[in-house]
Scaffold this motif. Structure first.
Motif, PDB file in Angstrom:
ATOM      1  N   MET A 105      36.826 126.095  72.994  1.00 38.71           N
ATOM      2  CA  MET A 105      37.495 126.690  72.099  1.00 38.71           C
ATOM      3  C   MET A 105      38.982 126.152  72.011  1.00 38.71           C
ATOM      4  SD  MET A 105      37.736 128.876  69.513  1.00 38.71           S
ATOM      5  CE  MET A 105      36.473 130.043  69.404  1.00 38.71           C
ATOM      6  N   ALA A 106      39.627 126.230  73.206  1.00 35.94           N
ATOM      7  CA  ALA A 106      40.867 126.000  73.466  1.00 35.94           C
ATOM      8  C   ALA A 106      41.048 124.704  72.942  1.00 35.94           C
ATOM      9  CB  ALA A 106      41.217 126.482  74.756  1.00 35.94           C
ATOM     10  N   SER A 107      40.267 123.696  73.407  1.00 37.19           N
ATOM     11  CA  SER A 107      40.797 122.230  73.397  1.00 37.19           C
ATOM     12  C   SER A 107      40.570 122.010  71.752  1.00 37.19           C
ATOM     13  CB  SER A 107      39.751 121.392  73.846  1.00 37.19           C
ATOM     14  OG  SER A 107      39.812 121.538  75.506  1.00 37.19           O
ATOM     15  N   PHE A 108      39.664 122.647  71.076  1.00 35.38           N
ATOM     16  CA  PHE A 108      39.494 122.183  69.651  1.00 35.38           C
ATOM     17  C   PHE A 108      40.562 123.040  68.873  1.00 35.38           C
ATOM     18  CE2 PHE A 108      38.457 124.295  65.495  1.00 35.38           C
ATOM     19  CZ  PHE A 108      38.036 122.995  64.816  1.00 35.38           C
ATOM     20  N   LEU A 109      41.265 123.958  69.179  1.00 38.44           N
ATOM     21  CA  LEU A 109      42.353 124.695  68.736  1.00 38.44           C
ATOM     22  C   LEU A 109      43.667 124.148  68.896  1.00 38.44           C
ATOM     23  CD1 LEU A 109      41.335 128.607  68.945  1.00 38.44           C
ATOM     24  CD2 LEU A 109      41.217 127.000  66.896  1.00 38.44           C
ATOM     25  N   TYR A 110      43.690 123.750  70.321  1.00 39.73           N
ATOM     26  CA  TYR A 110      44.750 122.725  70.576  1.00 39.73           C
ATOM     27  C   TYR A 110      45.056 121.571  69.759  1.00 39.73           C
ATOM     28  CZ  TYR A 110      47.430 119.387  73.281  1.00 39.73           C
ATOM     29  OH  TYR A 110      48.179 118.339  73.888  1.00 39.73           O
ATOM     30  N   ARG A 111      44.008 120.617  69.427  1.00 40.00           N
ATOM     31  CA  ARG A 111      43.948 119.622  68.572  1.00 40.00           C
ATOM     32  C   ARG A 111      44.110 120.077  67.176  1.00 40.00           C
ATOM     33  NH1 ARG A 111      39.592 117.890  71.960  1.00 40.00           N
ATOM     34  NH2 ARG A 111      38.036 119.108  70.380  1.00 40.00           N
ATOM     35  N   LEU A 112      43.854 121.281  66.765  1.00 41.10           N
ATOM     36  CA  LEU A 112      43.933 121.645  65.450  1.00 41.10           C
ATOM     37  C   LEU A 112      45.337 121.985  65.311  1.00 41.10           C
ATOM     38  CD1 LEU A 112      42.769 122.714  62.536  1.00 41.10           C
ATOM     39  CD2 LEU A 112      42.724 124.834  63.796  1.00 41.10           C
ATOM     40  N   GLY A 113      45.994 122.773  66.298  1.00 45.17           N
ATOM     41  CA  GLY A 113      47.591 123.155  66.230  1.00 45.17           C
ATOM     42  C   GLY A 113      48.532 121.770  66.303  1.00 45.17           C
ATOM     43  N   ARG A 114      47.894 120.789  67.062  1.00 45.49           N
ATOM     44  CA  ARG A 114      49.047 119.602  67.038  1.00 45.49           C
ATOM     45  C   ARG A 114      48.884 118.934  65.868  1.00 45.49           C
ATOM     46  NH1 ARG A 114      50.837 116.997  71.422  1.00 45.49           N
ATOM     47  NH2 ARG A 114      50.399 115.012  70.559  1.00 45.49           N
ATOM     48  N   ALA A 115      47.646 118.951  65.153  1.00 45.82           N
ATOM     49  CA  ALA A 115      47.404 118.256  63.817  1.00 45.82           C
ATOM     50  C   ALA A 115      48.246 118.807  62.517  1.00 45.82           C
ATOM     51  CB  ALA A 115      45.897 118.041  63.523  1.00 45.82           C
ATOM     52  N   ALA A 116      48.248 120.335  62.574  1.00 46.26           N
ATOM     53  CA  ALA A 116      48.598 121.014  61.705  1.00 46.26           C
ATOM     54  C   ALA A 116      50.383 120.703  61.808  1.00 46.26           C
ATOM     55  CB  ALA A 116      48.505 122.462  61.720  1.00 46.26           C
ATOM     56  N   PHE A 117      50.603 120.664  63.107  1.00 44.94           N
ATOM     57  CA  PHE A 117      52.144 120.486  63.199  1.00 44.94           C
ATOM     58  C   PHE A 117      52.590 119.063  62.784  1.00 44.94           C
ATOM     59  CE2 PHE A 117      55.907 119.544  65.458  1.00 44.94           C
ATOM     60  CZ  PHE A 117      56.699 120.621  65.789  1.00 44.94           C
ATOM     61  N   ARG A 118      51.674 118.140  63.014  1.00 45.90           N
ATOM     62  CA  ARG A 118      52.180 116.758  62.757  1.00 45.90           C
ATOM     63  C   ARG A 118      51.952 116.344  61.312  1.00 45.90           C
ATOM     64  NH1 ARG A 118      48.864 111.876  62.870  1.00 45.90           N
ATOM     65  NH2 ARG A 118      47.219 113.307  63.650  1.00 45.90           N
ATOM     66  N   LYS A 119      51.127 117.039  60.760  1.00 50.47           N
ATOM     67  CA  LYS A 119      50.663 116.759  59.293  1.00 50.47           C
ATOM     68  C   LYS A 119      51.037 117.979  58.164  1.00 50.47           C
ATOM     69  CE  LYS A 119      48.091 112.946  59.831  1.00 50.47           C
ATOM     70  NZ  LYS A 119      48.704 111.815  58.907  1.00 50.47           N
ATOM     71  N   ARG A 120      52.411 118.566  58.916  1.00 50.66           N
ATOM     72  CA  ARG A 120      52.687 119.956  58.400  1.00 50.66           C
ATOM     73  C   ARG A 120      52.899 119.724  56.882  1.00 50.66           C
ATOM     74  NH1 ARG A 120      56.023 117.470  61.816  1.00 50.66           N
ATOM     75  NH2 ARG A 120      58.027 116.789  61.288  1.00 50.66           N
ATOM     76  N   ARG A 121      53.347 118.729  56.164  1.00 49.14           N
ATOM     77  CA  ARG A 121      53.643 118.880  54.729  1.00 49.14           C
ATOM     78  C   ARG A 121      52.264 118.796  54.073  1.00 49.14           C
ATOM     79  NH1 ARG A 121      57.529 115.459  57.196  1.00 49.14           N
ATOM     80  NH2 ARG A 121      59.865 116.158  56.520  1.00 49.14           N
ATOM     81  N   TRP A 122      51.254 117.984  54.437  1.00 48.65           N
ATOM     82  CA  TRP A 122      49.994 117.845  53.835  1.00 48.65           C
ATOM     83  C   TRP A 122      49.152 119.436  54.016  1.00 48.65           C
ATOM     84  CZ3 TRP A 122      48.603 114.363  50.727  1.00 48.65           C
ATOM     85  CH2 TRP A 122      48.912 113.118  50.723  1.00 48.65           C
ATOM     86  N   VAL A 123      49.517 119.854  54.974  1.00 49.96           N
ATOM     87  CA  VAL A 123      48.922 121.365  55.426  1.00 49.96           C
ATOM     88  C   VAL A 123      49.603 122.259  54.223  1.00 49.96           C
ATOM     89  CG1 VAL A 123      48.583 123.370  56.894  1.00 49.96           C
ATOM     90  CG2 VAL A 123      48.312 120.995  57.653  1.00 49.96           C
ATOM     91  N   LEU A 124      50.990 122.482  54.303  1.00 48.33           N
ATOM     92  CA  LEU A 124      51.564 122.934  53.328  1.00 48.33           C
ATOM     93  C   LEU A 124      51.295 123.049  51.866  1.00 48.33           C
ATOM     94  CD1 LEU A 124      53.709 124.921  52.822  1.00 48.33           C
ATOM     95  CD2 LEU A 124      55.383 123.462  52.836  1.00 48.33           C
ATOM     96  N   LEU A 125      51.113 121.745  51.619  1.00 49.33           N
ATOM     97  CA  LEU A 125      50.473 121.377  50.137  1.00 49.33           C
ATOM     98  C   LEU A 125      49.036 121.646  49.820  1.00 49.33           C
ATOM     99  CD1 LEU A 125      51.893 117.733  49.381  1.00 49.33           C
ATOM    100  CD2 LEU A 125      52.676 119.731  48.508  1.00 49.33           C
ATOM    101  N   LEU A 126      48.397 121.693  50.825  1.00 43.27           N
ATOM    102  CA  LEU A 126      46.925 122.149  50.949  1.00 43.27           C
ATOM    103  C   LEU A 126      47.035 123.969  50.509  1.00 43.27           C
ATOM    104  CD1 LEU A 126      43.804 121.817  50.831  1.00 43.27           C
ATOM    105  CD2 LEU A 126      43.901 122.092  53.453  1.00 43.27           C
ATOM    106  N   TRP A 127      47.749 124.468  51.162  1.00 43.04           N
ATOM    107  CA  TRP A 127      47.805 126.056  51.048  1.00 43.04           C
ATOM    108  C   TRP A 127      48.551 126.203  49.556  1.00 43.04           C
ATOM    109  CZ3 TRP A 127      45.058 129.668  52.979  1.00 43.04           C
ATOM    110  CH2 TRP A 127      44.615 129.327  54.268  1.00 43.04           C
ATOM    111  N   VAL A 128      49.328 125.553  49.280  1.00 38.82           N
ATOM    112  CA  VAL A 128      49.948 125.854  48.022  1.00 38.82           C
ATOM    113  C   VAL A 128      48.975 125.632  46.942  1.00 38.82           C
ATOM    114  CG1 VAL A 128      51.577 124.841  46.093  1.00 38.82           C
ATOM    115  CG2 VAL A 128      52.415 125.111  48.599  1.00 38.82           C
TER     116      VAL A 128
END
Length: 747
Positions: A1-24
Motif C-alpha cells: 500500500m505505502a509503496s504504491f501510494l508513494y509512487r502515485l504521489g511522486r507521479a502526481a507531483f511530477r505530472k502536476r500539470r496533467w493531473v490538474l488538467l485532468l481534474w479540471v
C-alpha cells in the motif's frame, strides 16, 4: 500500500500539470451533466415496514387522488378578548377571507369553518383549510400574495389570524451565516496550525472542489437513481469536513518530510505513501458507516448514505492525487512564512537548507501532556471514563419522536397557530389519528365500520371520532380520532398502541380490519423503527470497522479500544442532546424555545457520522504511534512520539469539524440546531477526551500487549504497510535528485 501510494504521489507531483488538467476536465464534464440534467423527484417520506405507511398505501389504492401532494394552509382565526368568532362582524370578515382565498388561481378548495363545524365550543377560535392544485414549491408568488392580502384584510377587521402548513412556509436554510462563519473559523485554524497561507488554503481549495464535484454528480444522477434535493445534504457536510482533514494530514506530513531534508518530490511521495495510507483506511471506515445506513431500511437514509459515501471516496482520491500535484506548484510556499522570509533575506533559497530550517519549526515537539499520561495513565483513564459515563446518563430517558410546529419559536406564525388550535380545540387537535377500516371481507361493510368507530370512540384518551368517509366502492372507510393529549406526549403514544391492540377482537367480531395512520401515528412508528434499528446498525458498522482496524494496526486490542472509546463518546453526546433538547438544560443559551422528544433519526445520524469521523482520528493518531513502534521504539516512547507528531493536527481537524457543525446551531429550526449541536459536541468528546486522554492512557497501560496479534492471525492477514515500513527499508527505489520545481506562488 505505502509503496504504491508513494509512487502515485511522486507521479502526481511530477505530472502536476496533467493531473490538474485532468481534474479540471472531470469537474467540467460533471458540471455540464449536472447543469443539464433533468430535475430529480421530490423528497419522499416513504417508510416501508411500518403500519402507518401500509395504511397510507391502502388509502392511495382505495381512495384514488385523495393523497395528492398539493400544498395546503390552515388559517386560524381568534376573536378579540370577550368576543366570539360567531359574532356578525367577525363572521362576515372570516367568510370574506375564505372567499377571497378560494378565488386564487391555483387554489383547489377553501372550506368555510361555519359550514364544516370548525368552530371551537367556546366560540373563540375557528379555522379554515385552503388546499392547492400544485405542490408547495410550485405555488406562484402571485398566489402567495393573494392569500397574504386576504389574511391582512381579516387582521384589519380586528381578528387575530395565524397560519400553519406548507403553502406559505419559508424554506429553512441549514446553516446560513453561521455555517459561513464556521468555514471562516476553519480557515483561521488552518492558518494558525500551518503558519502559511498556501498550506491553509490548499485543504480548503481541494475540499471545495470535492464538494462541488460531488454535488454536481448527485444532480446529474438524480433522475436516474431517484435522488431528491435533500440527498446531497449529508454529502455536502461530510465532504467538506473530511476533504479538509484528508488534505491537511497529507500537507502536514509533507512539511514533516521536508523537515527531514527530503527534496520536494520525494517528500510528496513519502507523505502520500504514509499519511495517504491512513487517509485510505480512514475513508474506508467512513464509507462503511455511511453505507451501513441502508440497514435501517429507510430509502431516504439509504440514498443519503450512499451519496455521502461517494463524496468521501472522492475526497480520498483528491487527497491522493490533486493535493501532491498542487504541492508541485507550491513546494516551498506551504512551509512557514517566517522561515521563507528569513531564508530570502539571507539569500539562501536552496531546497535542502530551507527544508532543514523548516524541520526545526514544523518537526515534532515533546508533548508534556503525553509524558504526563505516560506517568499517570490510570487516573487519566478513570477520569475520562467516569466523566463521559456521567454525561451519558440522560440517555436512559431518551424519548424519540418528531417535533412539529410546537417546537418552532413563538415568533413564528406556525407556532402561534398551533397554540391557538390547542387552546380552542384541545391539545390533541393538532395530531388527529386517521383510522383506515378495510371492510372488503365483511358481509355488512357499513355495520362493521360503525362497530369499529364506536369501539375507538369508547377508548380512554379519545375525545371525539368523526363520521366515516367511505370510498366509491363502499368497502373502505376513513375515520378521524382526536386524542385528548398532545401529539408528542407519551399518553398519545400509548393510545395508538391501545387502539391497535383492539384490532384482533374487532376482526373476529366484524370480519373487518383497520390500521392507524396520520402524522402522529407515523411519527410514533418511525421512532420505534429507528430505535429498533440502532443496535443492529451499531453491530454491523462496528463489526466491519473492527475488521478494517485489525488489518490496519495488526492488533487485537487496539481495534477493541477504538470501539469502546467510540461508544463512550457517542453515548455522552446523546446524553448531552437529551439534556439540552429534551430536559431543557441550557436551552435558552442555544435558542431552543420548546423542549420535546429527540428527532427519531438523530441517534442513527449521530452514530453513523461520528463513527466515521472518530475512526479518522483513530487512524491518523494511532497509526503514527504504531509507525514509531514498528521502527523500534518502546511502547511508551512510541505513544509519546506518535502523539507529538499527530496530536496538533488532530486537534486542528477537530476544531475545523466543530466550527463547521456549530454553524448549524444558528439555524431557526430546532431539528437543525439539534443536529449541529449533537455533531459538534460529539467531535469535542471524541477528539479531546477519547483521542487525547483515553487512547494514550490505554496504550500506556497495555504496553507491548497493545500490539499483540496471534501468530496464526498474523500469517492470515494481508500486509498493507500503512506505516511506510517499505519506504524506510529501502524497498522503494531511491529516486534521482529532484529538479527544483518552479513555484507559481511565493517561496
Amino acid at each position: 500500500m505505502a509503496s504504491f501510494l508513494y509512487r502515485l504521489g511522486r507521479a502526481a507531483f511530477r505530472k502536476r500539470r496533467w493531473v490538474l488538467l485532468l481534474w479540471v476536465a472531470v469537474v467540467a464534464v460533471v458540471g455540464f451533466k449536472g447543469l443539464t440534467a433533468a430535475d430529480g423527484p421530490g423528497d419522499s417520506s416513504s417508510m416501508p415496514g411500518i403500519e402507518s405507511q401500509k395504511a397510507f398505501d391502502l388509502i392511495d389504492q382505495r381512495f384514488p387522488g385523495s393523497a395528492a401532494d398539493g400544498a395546503s394552509e390552515r388559517i386560524v382565526f381568534v376573536a378579540p378578548d370577550g368576543q366570539k368568532v360567531t359574532a356578525a362582524d367577525n363572521r362576515e370578515a372570516i367568510e370574506k377571507t375564505v372567499t377571497d382565498a378560494a378565488a386564487g388561481g391555483q387554489v383547489a378548495s377553501a372550506v368555510n369553518p361555519f359550514r364544516a363545524n370548525a368552530v371551537s365550543e367556546d366560540g373563540s377560535t375557528a379555522y379554515a383549510t385552503v388546499t392547492y392544485k400544485v405542490t408547495a414549491k410550485d405555488i406562484s408568488d402571485d398566489s402567495k400574495s393573494e392569500l397574504r392580502q386576504a389574511l391582512s384584510d381579516a387582521r384589519q377587521a380586528g381578528l387575530t389570524v395565524e397560519t400553519g402548513g406548507n403553502a406559505l412556509a419559508a424554506q429553512t436554510e441549514a446553516g446560513g451565516l453561521g455555517e459561513a462563519a464556521g468555514v471562516l473559523v476553519a480557515a483561521l485554524v488552518l492558518l494558525v496550525t500551518f503558519g502559511s497561507m498556501a498550506a491553509a488554503g490548499l485543504p480548503l481549495l481541494t475540499a471545495i472542489i470535492g464538494v462541488a464535484t460531488s454535488m454536481l454528480a448527485i444532480t446529474a444522477l438524480s433522475s436516474v437513481f431517484g435522488l431528491s434535493s435533500s440527498t446531497g445534504t449529508l454529502a455536502t457536510m461530510l465532504g467538506l469536513a473530511v476533504g479538509i482533514d484528508y488534505a491537511m494530514f497529507i500537507v502536514s506530513r509533507y512539511r514533516e518530510e521536508r523537515g527531514r531534508g527530503h527534496a520536494p518530490r520525494e517528500a510528496a511521495g513519502r507523505a502520500t505513501g504514509t499519511a495517504g495510507s491512513a487517509v485510505v483506511f480512514a475513508g474506508l471506515t467512513v464509507v462503511v458507516a455511511l453505507a451501513g445506513l441502508s440497514i435501517v431500511g429507510v430509502p431516504m437514509l439509504t440514498k443519503m448514505g450512499i451519496a455521502a459515501a461517494g463524496a468521501v471516496l472522492l475526497s480520498v482520491v483528491i487527497a491522493l492525487t490533486l493535493v501532491p500535484a498542487l504541492l508541485g506548484f507550491w513546494p516551498n510556499a506551504v512551509l512557514p512564512r517566517r522561515l521563507r522570509r528569513r531564508n530570502r533575506k539571507a539569500g539562501d533559497i536552496d531546497d535542502t537548507h530551507l527544508a532543514t530550517a523548516a524541520g526545526a519549526a514544523v518537526g515534532t515537539k515533546e508533548s508534556k501532556w503525553a509524558r504526563f499520561v505516560l506517568r499517570r495513565p490510570l487516573p487519566v483513564l478513570l477520569l475520562s471514563v467516569i466523566g463521559l459515563g456521567a454525561l451519558a446518563l440522560p440517555v436512559t430517558d431518551l424519548q424519540l419522536g418528531t417535533s412539529g410546529d410546537e417546537a418552532k419559536p413563538t415568533s413564528t406564525t406556525e407556532r402561534r397557530a398551533y397554540d391557538a388550535l390547542a387552546d380552542g380545540f384541545g391539545p390533541g387537535f393538532n395530531g388527529p389519528l386517521t383510522i383506515v377500516v378495510d371492510a372488503q371481507g365483511a358481509p355488512d361493510a357499513a355495520g362493521a365500520v360503525d362497530t369499529v368507530a364506536r369501539k375507538i370512540a369508547s377508548t380512554d384518551g379519545v375525545v371525539s371520532v368523526s363520521e366515516p368517509r367511505f370510498n366509491q366502492a363502499g368497502d373502505t372507510a376513513i375515520i378521524s380520532a382526536t386524542p385528548s393529549t398532545s401529539p408528542t406526549s407519551a399518553e398519545t403514544k400509548n393510545l395508538v398502541h391501545t387502539i391497535r391492540s383492539e384490532r384482533s377482537g374487532l376482526e373476529a367480531a366484524t370480519d373487518a380490519t383497520f390500521q392507524v395512520t396520520g402524522t402522529t401515528a407515523a411519527n410514533i412508528d418511525v421512532a420505534q423503527k429507528m430505535q429498533s434499528a440502532l443496535i443492529p446498525y451499531l453491530a454491523v458498522v462496528v463489526g466491519l470497522a473492527l475488521l478494517l482496524l485489525l488489518l490496519v494496526f495488526r492488533s487485537v486490542l487496539v481495534p477493541v479500544k477504538a470501539a469502546v472509546g467510540f461508544l463512550l463518546s457517542v453515548l455522552a453526546s446523546l446524553g448531552a442532546v437529551v439534556a439540552v433538547f429534551q430536559w431543557g438544560w441550557a436551552a435558552d443559551l442555544l435558542g431552543v424555545d420548546q423542549t420535546g422528544p429527540i428527532m427519531s433519526m438523530m441517534p442513527i445520524f449521530l452514530v453513523g457520522i461520528v463513527f466515521g469521523l472518530a475512526m479518522d482520528y483513530q487512524v491518523f493518531l494511532v497509526s503514527r504511534m504504531r509507525e514509531a513502534y514498528v521502527h523500534g521504539q518502546t511502547p511508551g516512547r512510541a505513544m509519546v512520539t506518535g502523539f507529538g507528531h499527530s496530536a496538533r493536527v488532530v486537534v486542528a481537524a477537530a476544531l475545523i469539524m466543530m466550527s463547521v457543525f456549530s454553524g448549524f446551531i444558528t439555524a431557526g429550526e430546532s431539528m437543525i440546531k439539534m443536529i449541529g449541536f449533537g455533531l459538534a459536541i460529539a467531535v469535542l468528546f471524541d477528539a479531546f477526551v477519547i483521542r487525547m486522554a483515553f487512547v494514550p492512557a490505554v496504550l500506556a497501560l497495555l504496553g507491548h500487549r497493545a500490539w499483540w496479534l496471534p501468530r496464526w492471525l498474523d500469517r492470515v492477514l494481508p500486509r498493507v504497510d500503512i506505516e511506510g515500513e517499505a519506504l524506510t527499508r529501502g524497498d522503494t527505489p531511491t529516486a534521482p535528485t529532484d529538479a527544483r520545481p518552479r513555484e507559481t506562488a511565493g517561496i
